[in-house]
Design an enzyme around this catalytic site. Structure first.
Site, PDB file in Angstrom:
ATOM      1  N   TYR A 193    -103.552  66.758   7.287  1.00 53.48           N
ATOM      2  CA  TYR A 193    -103.492  66.443   5.856  1.00 53.48           C
ATOM      3  C   TYR A 193    -102.179  67.001   5.315  1.00 53.48           C
ATOM      4  CZ  TYR A 193    -105.639  66.031   1.166  1.00 53.48           C
ATOM      5  OH  TYR A 193    -105.930  65.713  -0.133  1.00 53.48           O
ATOM      6  N   ARG A 246     -97.150  55.157  -3.952  1.00 57.33           N
ATOM      7  CA  ARG A 246     -96.876  56.542  -4.397  1.00 57.33           C
ATOM      8  C   ARG A 246     -97.557  57.469  -3.403  1.00 57.33           C
ATOM      9  NH1 ARG A 246     -99.572  60.560  -4.656  1.00 57.33           N
ATOM     10  NH2 ARG A 246    -100.912  60.480  -6.474  1.00 57.33           N
ATOM     11  N   LYS A 264    -107.417  61.078   4.786  1.00 59.87           N
ATOM     12  CA  LYS A 264    -108.486  61.341   3.795  1.00 59.87           C
ATOM     13  C   LYS A 264    -109.853  61.083   4.428  1.00 59.87           C
ATOM     14  CE  LYS A 264    -106.142  62.155  -0.137  1.00 59.87           C
ATOM     15  NZ  LYS A 264    -106.351  63.212  -1.139  1.00 59.87           N
ATOM     16  N   GLU A 336    -106.329  55.370  -3.484  1.00 55.87           N
ATOM     17  CA  GLU A 336    -105.517  56.543  -3.153  1.00 55.87           C
ATOM     18  C   GLU A 336    -104.038  56.188  -3.189  1.00 55.87           C
ATOM     19  OE1 GLU A 336    -107.284  59.594  -2.148  1.00 55.87           O
ATOM     20  OE2 GLU A 336    -105.328  60.365  -2.713  1.00 55.87           O
ATOM     21  N   ASP A 337    -103.288  56.987  -3.881  1.00 53.94           N
ATOM     22  CA  ASP A 337    -101.826  56.918  -3.880  1.00 53.94           C
ATOM     23  C   ASP A 337    -101.263  55.542  -4.241  1.00 53.94           C
ATOM     24  OD1 ASP A 337    -102.176  59.535  -3.260  1.00 53.94           O
ATOM     25  OD2 ASP A 337    -100.978  59.552  -1.444  1.00 53.94           O
ATOM     26  N   ASP A 359    -109.009  58.974  -6.558  1.00 49.94           N
ATOM     27  CA  ASP A 359    -108.906  60.363  -6.155  1.00 49.94           C
ATOM     28  C   ASP A 359    -107.798  61.094  -6.914  1.00 49.94           C
ATOM     29  OD1 ASP A 359    -109.540  62.547  -4.543  1.00 49.94           O
ATOM     30  OD2 ASP A 359    -108.004  62.026  -3.078  1.00 49.94           O
ATOM     31  N   ASP A 360    -106.672  60.424  -7.112  1.00 51.77           N
ATOM     32  CA  ASP A 360    -105.530  61.084  -7.751  1.00 51.77           C
ATOM     33  C   ASP A 360    -105.798  61.362  -9.225  1.00 51.77           C
ATOM     34  OD1 ASP A 360    -103.750  60.983  -5.398  1.00 51.77           O
ATOM     35  OD2 ASP A 360    -104.047  58.830  -5.657  1.00 51.77           O
ATOM     36  N   ASN A 501     -97.493  67.517  -3.990  1.00 47.37           N
ATOM     37  CA  ASN A 501     -97.474  67.503  -2.529  1.00 47.37           C
ATOM     38  C   ASN A 501     -96.350  66.609  -2.023  1.00 47.37           C
ATOM     39  OD1 ASN A 501     -99.927  69.022  -2.266  1.00 47.37           O
ATOM     40  ND2 ASN A 501    -101.028  67.204  -2.899  1.00 47.37           N
TER      41      ASN A 501
HETATM   42  N1  NDP Z   1    -103.074  68.703  -5.527  1.00 47.69           N
HETATM   43  C1  NDP Z   1    -103.692  67.566  -5.570  1.00 47.69           C
HETATM   44  O1  NDP Z   1    -104.887  67.476  -5.247  1.00 47.69           O
HETATM   45  C2  NDP Z   1    -102.963  66.357  -6.010  1.00 47.69           C
HETATM   46  C3  NDP Z   1    -101.611  66.357  -6.149  1.00 47.69           C
HETATM   47  N2  NDP Z   1    -100.957  65.240  -6.566  1.00 47.69           N
HETATM   48  C4  NDP Z   1     -99.515  65.289  -6.633  1.00 47.69           C
HETATM   49  O2  NDP Z   1     -99.073  65.147  -7.956  1.00 47.69           O
HETATM   50  C5  NDP Z   1     -97.802  64.523  -7.956  1.00 47.69           C
HETATM   51  C6  NDP Z   1     -97.809  63.440  -9.015  1.00 47.69           C
HETATM   52  O3  NDP Z   1     -98.756  62.473  -8.707  1.00 47.69           O
HETATM   53  P1  NDP Z   1     -99.132  61.353  -9.786  1.00 47.69           P
HETATM   54  O4  NDP Z   1     -99.545  61.955 -11.067  1.00 47.69           O
HETATM   55  O5  NDP Z   1    -100.062  60.436  -9.138  1.00 47.69           O
HETATM   56  O6  NDP Z   1     -97.721  60.638  -9.972  1.00 47.69           O
HETATM   57  P2  NDP Z   1     -97.251  59.724 -11.138  1.00 47.69           P
HETATM   58  O7  NDP Z   1     -96.080  58.967 -10.633  1.00 47.69           O
HETATM   59  O8  NDP Z   1     -98.372  58.987 -11.743  1.00 47.69           O
HETATM   60  O9  NDP Z   1     -96.723  60.768 -12.262  1.00 47.69           O
HETATM   61  C7  NDP Z   1     -95.612  61.576 -12.109  1.00 47.69           C
HETATM   62  C8  NDP Z   1     -95.231  62.133 -13.465  1.00 47.69           C
HETATM   63  O10 NDP Z   1     -94.247  63.111 -13.289  1.00 47.69           O
HETATM   64  C9  NDP Z   1     -93.157  62.839 -14.138  1.00 47.69           C
HETATM   65  N3  NDP Z   1     -91.938  63.341 -13.531  1.00 47.69           N
HETATM   66  C10 NDP Z   1     -91.374  62.964 -12.367  1.00 47.69           C
HETATM   67  N4  NDP Z   1     -90.266  63.692 -12.124  1.00 47.69           N
HETATM   68  C11 NDP Z   1     -90.139  64.541 -13.169  1.00 47.69           C
HETATM   69  C12 NDP Z   1     -89.200  65.548 -13.514  1.00 47.69           C
HETATM   70  N5  NDP Z   1     -88.159  65.833 -12.714  1.00 47.69           N
HETATM   71  N6  NDP Z   1     -89.379  66.203 -14.665  1.00 47.69           N
HETATM   72  C13 NDP Z   1     -90.411  65.924 -15.465  1.00 47.69           C
HETATM   73  N7  NDP Z   1     -91.344  64.997 -15.196  1.00 47.69           N
HETATM   74  C14 NDP Z   1     -91.203  64.320 -14.055  1.00 47.69           C
HETATM   75  C15 NDP Z   1     -93.152  61.354 -14.323  1.00 47.69           C
HETATM   76  O11 NDP Z   1     -92.456  61.063 -15.523  1.00 47.69           O
HETATM   77  P3  NDP Z   1     -92.241  59.565 -16.073  1.00 47.69           P
HETATM   78  O12 NDP Z   1     -93.598  59.107 -16.483  1.00 47.69           O
HETATM   79  O13 NDP Z   1     -91.337  59.753 -17.228  1.00 47.69           O
HETATM   80  O14 NDP Z   1     -91.664  58.790 -14.956  1.00 47.69           O
HETATM   81  C16 NDP Z   1     -94.657  61.083 -14.408  1.00 47.69           C
HETATM   82  O15 NDP Z   1     -95.120  61.325 -15.718  1.00 47.69           O
HETATM   83  C17 NDP Z   1     -97.544  64.052  -6.529  1.00 47.69           C
HETATM   84  O16 NDP Z   1     -96.646  64.929  -5.917  1.00 47.69           O
HETATM   85  C18 NDP Z   1     -98.880  64.172  -5.854  1.00 47.69           C
HETATM   86  O17 NDP Z   1     -98.736  64.521  -4.499  1.00 47.69           O
HETATM   87  C19 NDP Z   1    -101.621  64.095  -6.893  1.00 47.69           C
HETATM   88  C20 NDP Z   1    -102.968  64.025  -6.752  1.00 47.69           C
HETATM   89  C21 NDP Z   1    -103.735  65.143  -6.239  1.00 47.69           C
HETATM   90  C1  PYR Z   2    -103.696  65.250  -2.644  1.00 50.68           C
HETATM   91  C2  PYR Z   2    -103.384  63.920  -3.106  1.00 50.68           C
HETATM   92  O1  PYR Z   2    -104.269  63.100  -3.245  1.00 50.68           O
HETATM   93  C3  PYR Z   2    -102.036  63.581  -3.405  1.00 50.68           C
HETATM   94  O2  PYR Z   2    -101.151  64.436  -3.348  1.00 50.68           O
HETATM   95  O3  PYR Z   2    -101.786  62.408  -3.712  1.00 50.68           O
HETATM   96 MG    MG Z   3    -103.508  61.125  -3.376  1.00 50.79          MG
END
Ligand code: NDP
Ligand code: PYR
Ligand code: MG
Length: 645
Positions: A193, A246, A264, A336-337, A359-360, A501
């Protein structure tokens, strides 16, 4: 945001039961096989064998290979467990039928990962299954095999080599793979993972050996029903599907995102006890906008830019309806993603017609809320006294924010529109404020509050003075020294979660969080960090990752026969996880329990999710088991070898 109409659920739920029953009655009876077919023929002939194990385990075999025998057989086990995996839970519950399983013998048996035991075949099995001479004389236990494999894996210094060794094992001996993963979960989770799966996806084309899931590309448009039939297992209960746009915080990896559904689902089995043959990884390939991959000679996907609009929607829609037609309405589809411009729409479009879960958005929300509930025991007070600031306002960020707002609303009685005002977000353009409302994506709008423009995170931290800082940006090292120091300047115990991540994208490292806050931060991250020593004290940090939630949530949905996912189930999962955090964990600053007890945690989550499904009228498996925790535990897949006789 996630709420769905309960009346619709109820109606769907009832019609679901009727449909299932009708289908069952109409189905042709299974052929009754002779239990005494042992020793029929040799070589590569199939041999029908009796397998000594519980009914649910035996159903692990492909249904096509499973045939019932008389009830009085030795295989008849009591207790309502096997029905979880039955097609029609309500009717099978009363009289559990024992089964025989037809497996290959001889050389093909050694090549079949579902049945292969390697050097653990007994002398008797070597005789009855035509294995004499095909294996060396020694017979070793599964425990010794685990010891050997762990020693082999530990010899690899490069994480990707460990990943490949694990994938090879999964393709060679599935039970040994799961035994390893379950017994050494904390060591092997980072291998199968995050973070290693991220690198594996980036290089998936180069390391590709065997298909581990279904690839549905634009070429399969109009044929998805037939494509699903090509998958060897017929009784699917959980699908994890991605379109690869993503992948973690690594961006668009196209078809190579397949590593994520595969990873997953291996956690669904190892952490949540869903049997492997019920799991289907799917990658929908509509192209990629990743130039590097398009120019990579080893890229395995469609070599074109992403299809969008109607072409995209039609492929997804065909997939969703084909899945329902093939596996029924109780199959859980985990998105997912996906990129956020599709993820929210998919959840909204299919949330009221299919058993879907993102999941996200939802799993991440549930795990973070859980960590915050546990953290209250360290910082005192309630959730409602906090001010939250997010870096990243996408799926993870806004999903978490909404669940926190919902929980605060439940706790205080204030409307959710009010509790949202305690939550602020920064995206790539700065603080989300009302003055930006016009150009904002719909999922950001609830978080646009009245404030003068703020361009960057550090200024936002100084202006908002949050007690909780959450990184969900996918942008590594954005929690700078100045940001963490600012958090520590007005919080005795700043809560800092760097969720992104893999490790390279984490907003800060554990070491940075503890060092820059002088050891006062309550810190957790999406990918794991080793304990850190600072000023002579060792600081461990938790892993705020949705892997704590989705396996138990999925199990809860399955054992209750739920037909929809509801926000209250996510809240129940958060509470159940938080309740597993002990005083001892908290004393070490940990707001999550260790992964080493994840199966126990998953059973508790499953039980509470199932209880919520019954309470909401969304469960179709009747009657409700009296002890849901015991029931969930009894339903879990065990990787122990079965005895073929
Ligand atoms: N720990 C866990 O269980 C999980 C972790 N994650 C992680 O979270 C991260 C984001 O996922 P997700 O929300 O789906 O992604 P999205 O693409 O939906 O969202 C990313 C957000 O971050 C913003 N962003 C990107 N770069 C910057 C920066 N340099 N400064 C400020 N804001 C920034 C984007 O801005 P804008 O909208 O303006 O483009 C957007 O609002 C990934 O790395 C993923 O691996 C996700 C799910 C689960
Ligand atoms: C953990 C997870 O689902 C992610 O980083 O997208
Ligand atoms: Mg994910």
């Amino acid at each position: 945001m996630f709420s769905l109409n309960t009346t619709t659920f109820l109606n769907n739920s009832l019609s679901g039961v009727v449909l299932q029953q009708q289908r069952r009655v109409a189905a042709p009876p299974l052929v009754v096989a002779a239990a005494a077919a042992n020793g029929r023929k040799g070589g590569d002939q199939n041999v029908t064998v009796l397998v000594e194990n519980s009914v649910k385990e035996i159903r692990d075999a492909s249904p096509a290979a499973v045939t019932p025998v008389e009830k009085e057989s030795k295989l008849n086990v009591s207790g309502g467990v096997g029905d979880v995996y039955g097609e029609d839970t309500a009717t099978e519950d009363q009289s559990i039928t024992p089964w025989t399983v037809s497996v290959a013998s001889g050389y093909p048996l050694l090549r079949d990962p579902h049945y292969n035991k390697g050097l653990a075949f007994t002398e008797r099995e070597k005789d009855t299954h035509y294995l004499r001479g095909l294996l060396p004389p020694v017979v070793i236990s599964q425990e010794l095999q685990v010891k050997k494999m762990m020693a082999n894996i530990r010899q690899y210094q490069v994480p990707l080599q460990r990943y490949m060794a694990m994938m090879d094992l999964q393709e060679r001996n599935e039970r040994l793979f799961y035994k390893l993963l379950i017994d050494h979960v904390e060591e092997l989770l980072p291998v199968v993972y995050t973070p290693t799966v991220g690198e594996a996806c980036q290089k998936y084309g180069s390391i590709f050996r065997q298909p581990q899931g279904l690839f549905i590309s634009l070429k399969e448009k109009g044929k998805i029903l037939e494509v699903l039939k090509n998958w060897p297992q017929k009784k699917i209960q959980v699908i994890v599907v991605t379109d690869g746009e993503r992948i973690l915080g690594l961006g668009d990896l196209g078809c190579q995102g397949m590593g994520i559904p595969v990873g997953k689902l291996s956690l669904y089995t190892a952490l949540g006890g869903i049997r492997p043959s019920s799991c289907l990884p799917v990658t929908i390939d509509v192209g990629t906008n990743n130039e590097k991959l398009l120019n990579d000679e080893f890229y395995i996907g469609l070599r074109q830019r992403r299809a969008t609009g109607q072409e995209y929607a039609e492929l997804i829609d065909e997939f969703m309806s084909s899945v329902k037609q093939t596996y029924g309405e109780k199959v859980l589809i985990q998105f997912e993603d996906f990129a956020n411009h599709n993820a929210f729409d998919l959840l909204a479009n299919y949330g009221s017609t299919h058993l879907v879960f993102n999941d996200d958005i939802q799993g991440t929300a549930s795990v973070v809320l859980s960590g915050l509930i546990a953290a209250q025991k360290l910082v005192g007070g309630t959730l409602a006294r906090h001010t939250f600031l997010f870096l990243g306002a996408g799926e993870a960020g806004t999903g978490i924010a909404e669940l926190i707002a919902l929980e605060m609303s439940k706790q205080t009685g204030a409307p959710v529109e009010e509790t949202r005002k305690k939550i602020w977000m920064v995206d790539s353009k700065g603080l989300i404020t009302r003055s930006r409302m016009e150009g904002l994506q719909h999922f950001k709008r609830p978080w646009a509050h009245e404030h003068e423009p703020v361009r960057n995170l550090v200024d936002a931290v100084k202006a908002i003075k949050p007690t909780v800082l959450i990184g969900s940006s996918g942008a590594g090292r954005t929690f700078t020294k100045e940001v963490v120091e600012a958090m520590a300047s007005f919080n005795e115990k700043p809560i800092i979660l760097a969720l992104s991540n893999p490790t390279s994208q984490s907003e800060c490292t554990a070491e940075e969080a503890y060092m820059w806050s002088e050891g006062r931060a309550i810190f957790a991250s999406g990918s794991p960090f080793d304990p850190v020593e600072y000023n002579g004290k060792v600081y461990a940090s938790g892993q705020a990752n949705n892997a704590y939630i989705f396996p138990g949530l999925g199990l809860g949905l399955i054992i209750s026969g739920a037909i929809r996912v509801h926000d209250d189930m996510l809240l129940a999962a958060s509470e159940a996880l938080a309740a597993q955090v002990t005083e001892e964990n908290l004393e070490k600053g940990l707001i999550y329990p260790p992964f080493s007890i994840i199966r126990k945690i998953s059973a508790k989550i499953a039980a509470d999710v199932a209880a919520k499904a019954y309470e909401l009228g969304l469960a179709t498996r009747l009657p409700e088991p009296e002890n849901l925790v015991a029931y969930a535990e009894s339903c879990m897949y065990s990787p122990a070898y079965r005895s073929y006789r």
